[in-house]
Scaffold this active site. Structure first.
Site, PDB file in Angstrom:
ATOM      1  N   LEU A  98       0.862  -1.186   0.000  1.00  0.00           N
ATOM      2  CA  LEU A  98       0.000   0.000   0.000  1.00  0.00           C
ATOM      3  C   LEU A  98       0.894   1.231   0.000  1.00  0.00           C
ATOM      4  CD1 LEU A  98      -2.429  -1.039   2.913  1.00  0.00           C
ATOM      5  CD2 LEU A  98      -2.685  -1.534   0.468  1.00  0.00           C
ATOM      6  N   CYS A  99       0.613   2.169  -0.886  1.00  0.00           N
ATOM      7  CA  CYS A  99       1.400   3.407  -0.922  1.00  0.00           C
ATOM      8  C   CYS A  99       1.254   4.160   0.389  1.00  0.00           C
ATOM      9  CB  CYS A  99       0.938   4.297  -2.072  1.00  0.00           C
ATOM     10  SG  CYS A  99       1.572   5.979  -1.930  1.00  0.00           S
ATOM     11  N   VAL A 100       2.380   4.550   0.975  1.00  0.00           N
ATOM     12  CA  VAL A 100       2.340   5.181   2.294  1.00  0.00           C
ATOM     13  C   VAL A 100       1.627   6.541   2.252  1.00  0.00           C
ATOM     14  CG1 VAL A 100       4.690   6.121   2.042  1.00  0.00           C
ATOM     15  CG2 VAL A 100       3.681   5.881   4.312  1.00  0.00           C
ATOM     16  N   ALA A 154      -2.016   5.921   1.776  1.00  0.00           N
ATOM     17  CA  ALA A 154      -2.577   5.270   2.964  1.00  0.00           C
ATOM     18  C   ALA A 154      -2.741   6.263   4.110  1.00  0.00           C
ATOM     19  CB  ALA A 154      -1.686   4.108   3.393  1.00  0.00           C
TER      20      ALA A 154
END
Lengths: 135, 130
Positions: free
Chosen positions: B77-79, B82
């Site tokens: 998941l892209c930080v 997210a």
């Protein structure tokens, strides 16, 4: 094997209304560190992303359009804008920011980053790429 | 062939999470390798374990978890995406002073560089979303 690939980030949506444009730019900026052969394309409503004089104060969102002017510093020098998309929206290149990059090999001469291309030419550009990001 | 899959839309709202899942399964069945599945934009919502769909509907999140565990797939998941959307793991909870986590098993939170690396390392980057 060379790890350098031709990357094209295709921007097709208006800058506000959805977050795609902004989060696309975030990928472009992070991706610049990977030293790939990067190009950007703006088509459909995506051409609005490059409009100059953007003012987002009435919608309470961050105006991220100044970031495009920094792309040259990230060594992103090929920005394709689709001619038909501009025309369909009653726009010309004069409505867009003047994006430039400095050519190290020519005593830092300032050069235009934006290349106006037809729909057919943009298709050819896409066909040359290894990786297409579509936002 | 080595594939990286990018998913840009949230579950249930949009079919891309379903299409990507079936694509991933079909690709694995054909013997292809999945280098990484990267969730971006609202796609990060595919990774919250708090999802509770009606019992007669598919559970998109647990379906991903099972696929990843069965085939040892790296699901990221892209930080930045997210953080905007409240998907939290232990590290993010600590860093940002949050009182809970919600990341589902099989997912991890990391940077956009993981997406770019996927494009570099894979034979194909396949994008699902609008």
């Amino acid at each position: 094997m060379s790890d350098t690939k031709k990357f094209l980030y295709i921007n097709r949506k208006a800058p506000y209304g959805t977050i795609y444009a902004w989060e696309s730019l975030e990928v472009v900026l992070i991706g610049a560190a990977f030293e790939q052969d990067v190009s950007l394309a703006f088509m459909d409503d995506g051409v609005y992303q490059l409009m100059k004089g953007q003012d987002t104060s009435a919608i309470g969102m961050k105006n991220f359009s100044p970031t495009y002017a920094a792309l040259g510093d990230y060594e992103i020098t090929k920005i394709f804008v689709e001619k038909e998309s501009l025309e369909e929206r009653g726009l010309t290149l004069d409505d867009l920011q003047h994006l430039v990059w400095e050519d190290e090999d020519e005593d830092w001469a300032e050069k235009d980053s934006i290349r106006l291309v037809s729909r057919a030419e943009l298709g050819d550009v896409m066909a040359e790429q290894d990786v297409l990001f579509n936002f | 062939m080595k594939l990286t899959i990018q998913i840009n839309e949230g579950p249930y709202q949009h079919q891309s999470a379903d299409s990507a899942y079936f694509f991933a399964k079909a690709a694995l069945d054909k013997g292809h390798e999945i280098f990484r599945i990267f969730f971006y934009h609202d796609g990060v919502n595919n990774g919250t374990r708090l999802t509770t769909p009606p019992q007669d509907d598919r559970n998109i999140v647990s379906r991903w978890t099972e696929l990843a565990q069965e085939h040892d797939i790296d699901m990221v998941l892209c930080v930045a995406a997210a953080q905007r959307r409240g998907i939290v793991d232990d590290g993010e909870a600590e860093r940002n002073g949050k009182d809970a986590t919600n990341i589902a098993p099989g997912f991890r939170i990391s940077g956009l560089g993981q997406l770019v690396e996927g494009g570099i390392q894979s034979d194909r980057l396949v994008v699902f979303g609008d």
